[in-house]
Design a protein around this motif. Sequence first.
Motif, PDB file in Angstrom:
ATOM      1  N   ALA A 190      -3.960 -17.330 -32.204  1.00  0.00           N
ATOM      2  CA  ALA A 190      -3.594 -18.259 -31.130  1.00  0.00           C
ATOM      3  C   ALA A 190      -2.845 -17.533 -30.013  1.00  0.00           C
ATOM      4  O   ALA A 190      -3.044 -17.822 -28.821  1.00  0.00           O
ATOM      5  N   LEU A 191      -1.991 -16.579 -30.365  1.00  0.00           N
ATOM      6  CA  LEU A 191      -1.243 -15.842 -29.352  1.00  0.00           C
ATOM      7  C   LEU A 191      -2.152 -15.009 -28.461  1.00  0.00           C
ATOM      8  O   LEU A 191      -1.870 -14.822 -27.267  1.00  0.00           O
ATOM      9  N   THR A 192      -3.231 -14.493 -29.027  1.00  0.00           N
ATOM     10  CA  THR A 192      -4.143 -13.672 -28.226  1.00  0.00           C
ATOM     11  C   THR A 192      -4.889 -14.487 -27.177  1.00  0.00           C
ATOM     12  O   THR A 192      -5.479 -13.904 -26.262  1.00  0.00           O
ATOM     13  N   GLN A 193      -4.879 -15.812 -27.308  1.00  0.00           N
ATOM     14  CA  GLN A 193      -5.584 -16.659 -26.350  1.00  0.00           C
ATOM     15  C   GLN A 193      -4.719 -17.046 -25.157  1.00  0.00           C
ATOM     16  O   GLN A 193      -5.192 -17.733 -24.251  1.00  0.00           O
ATOM     17  N   ILE A 194      -3.448 -16.636 -25.157  1.00  0.00           N
ATOM     18  CA  ILE A 194      -2.555 -16.971 -24.042  1.00  0.00           C
ATOM     19  C   ILE A 194      -2.791 -15.987 -22.895  1.00  0.00           C
ATOM     20  O   ILE A 194      -2.681 -14.771 -23.091  1.00  0.00           O
ATOM     21  N   PRO A 195      -3.111 -16.473 -21.721  1.00  0.00           N
ATOM     22  CA  PRO A 195      -3.295 -15.556 -20.587  1.00  0.00           C
ATOM     23  C   PRO A 195      -1.997 -14.802 -20.288  1.00  0.00           C
ATOM     24  O   PRO A 195      -0.932 -15.424 -20.149  1.00  0.00           O
ATOM     25  N   PRO A 196      -2.037 -13.485 -20.192  1.00  0.00           N
ATOM     26  CA  PRO A 196      -0.806 -12.719 -19.903  1.00  0.00           C
ATOM     27  C   PRO A 196      -0.151 -13.122 -18.583  1.00  0.00           C
ATOM     28  O   PRO A 196       1.060 -12.951 -18.418  1.00  0.00           O
ATOM     29  N   GLU A 197      -0.954 -13.659 -17.646  1.00  0.00           N
ATOM     30  CA  GLU A 197      -0.405 -14.016 -16.344  1.00  0.00           C
ATOM     31  C   GLU A 197       0.653 -15.113 -16.444  1.00  0.00           C
ATOM     32  O   GLU A 197       1.595 -15.146 -15.641  1.00  0.00           O
ATOM     33  N   LEU A 198       0.511 -16.009 -17.430  1.00  0.00           N
ATOM     34  CA  LEU A 198       1.480 -17.102 -17.556  1.00  0.00           C
ATOM     35  C   LEU A 198       2.867 -16.560 -17.903  1.00  0.00           C
ATOM     36  O   LEU A 198       3.867 -16.923 -17.271  1.00  0.00           O
ATOM     37  N   GLU A 199       2.930 -15.694 -18.892  1.00  0.00           N
ATOM     38  CA  GLU A 199       4.220 -15.151 -19.287  1.00  0.00           C
ATOM     39  C   GLU A 199       4.772 -14.201 -18.219  1.00  0.00           C
ATOM     40  O   GLU A 199       5.988 -14.163 -17.985  1.00  0.00           O
ATOM     41  N   GLU A 200       3.888 -13.454 -17.586  1.00  0.00           N
ATOM     42  CA  GLU A 200       4.336 -12.541 -16.535  1.00  0.00           C
ATOM     43  C   GLU A 200       4.923 -13.312 -15.362  1.00  0.00           C
ATOM     44  O   GLU A 200       5.950 -12.914 -14.787  1.00  0.00           O
ATOM     45  N   ALA A 201       4.314 -14.443 -15.014  1.00  0.00           N
ATOM     46  CA  ALA A 201       4.842 -15.262 -13.923  1.00  0.00           C
ATOM     47  C   ALA A 201       6.215 -15.816 -14.275  1.00  0.00           C
ATOM     48  O   ALA A 201       7.111 -15.877 -13.410  1.00  0.00           O
ATOM     49  N   ALA A 202       6.398 -16.202 -15.544  1.00  0.00           N
ATOM     50  CA  ALA A 202       7.706 -16.716 -15.961  1.00  0.00           C
ATOM     51  C   ALA A 202       8.768 -15.626 -15.887  1.00  0.00           C
ATOM     52  O   ALA A 202       9.908 -15.876 -15.473  1.00  0.00           O
ATOM     53  N   ARG A 203       8.414 -14.397 -16.250  1.00  0.00           N
ATOM     54  CA  ARG A 203       9.376 -13.295 -16.168  1.00  0.00           C
ATOM     55  C   ARG A 203       9.730 -12.977 -14.727  1.00  0.00           C
ATOM     56  O   ARG A 203      10.895 -12.683 -14.397  1.00  0.00           O
ATOM     57  N   ILE A 204       8.737 -13.031 -13.846  1.00  0.00           N
ATOM     58  CA  ILE A 204       8.999 -12.770 -12.425  1.00  0.00           C
ATOM     59  C   ILE A 204       9.936 -13.822 -11.853  1.00  0.00           C
ATOM     60  O   ILE A 204      10.798 -13.532 -11.007  1.00  0.00           O
ATOM     61  N   ASP A 205       9.807 -15.064 -12.327  1.00  0.00           N
ATOM     62  CA  ASP A 205      10.684 -16.140 -11.861  1.00  0.00           C
ATOM     63  C   ASP A 205      12.082 -16.058 -12.456  1.00  0.00           C
ATOM     64  O   ASP A 205      12.925 -16.916 -12.159  1.00  0.00           O
ATOM     65  N   GLY A 206      12.323 -15.069 -13.302  1.00  0.00           N
ATOM     66  CA  GLY A 206      13.671 -14.873 -13.830  1.00  0.00           C
ATOM     67  C   GLY A 206      13.908 -15.440 -15.208  1.00  0.00           C
ATOM     68  O   GLY A 206      15.065 -15.494 -15.653  1.00  0.00           O
TER      69      GLY A 206
END
Length: 304
Positions: A190-206
């Motif tokens: 299930a974790l492999t199906q998460i687009p990396p962009e979602l988590e990366e965007a959250a990290r960029i937002d702080g």
Amino acid sequence: MSGDPGARRRRPLLPYLLIAPSFLALLAVLGYPLADMVTLSFQDMTRKELFSGEQPPWAGLEQFRTILSDGFFWTVVARTAAFTAVCVTLTMACGLLVALLMRGTSPWVRAVIAAVLVAVWAMPVMVAAAVFRWLFDADYGVVNWLLSRLPGVDLARHNWFTDPWQGFAVITAVVVWGALPFAAVSLHAALTQIPPELEEAARIDGARPAQVFRYVTFPAVKPVFVTVTTLMAIWDFGVFNQIWLMRGGQPEREYYLLGVYSFIESFAVNRYSTGAAIALVTIVLLLGGAVVYLRQMFRLGEVE
């Protein structure tokens, strides 16, 4: 809309046709024993009827009145529910940690972890129980030897099963050990199906790592997590082999769960109909978990 209306009308039958062979096989293997158990629970079978082949007398709801009015039966039910909750919680927590570890490691480390998980999953319950019995043996156990080397700890010849709390801790370890691979592999998928962009965007937002997991990662895997949790609860509620093997085929009353209690009543005390009634009540309780599991499967299908 274009298309063949007849094809659209026939299409809903396809899923049923695909599962029909499996359904018929399960019905052939489990249908007759289940029907026979239900019938037996409303009778009063003794060794006389078992050996002579005579029809047992009809007892109606007497077996159910007997077990439902027995305080020990409800103690076993509560013990089974508590044992299931502990096993499922530990399995899912450890499984999620292993899945996150697999996701964050290099491919070759991930392959090694996956190989170990598959080996554990393939290990027969009898072998796992024998290994854990050796590890916690009172005379030659490795766990007692290791813990006794700690300052102020003396566990020489310590029997872990004298105290039911300690004994169930060992049995819980056996159950979690065997169930962990399925939970970890399912959650990793299930974790492999998460687009990396979602988590990366959250990290960029702080967002901090804990916030990323709480608000992005876990919601994405929640349908699979809930489904696996429900399936684990169904499996752990019917645990029998681990207790039977860890106690050498003679579990004490303090170690009775519903599956063990039903077996003892049927084949040790020779109250066959009482054992069948306990098994039927267990099935009814498991059906509640099965309904939750099916609802989660349908919801997961709708999401997909």
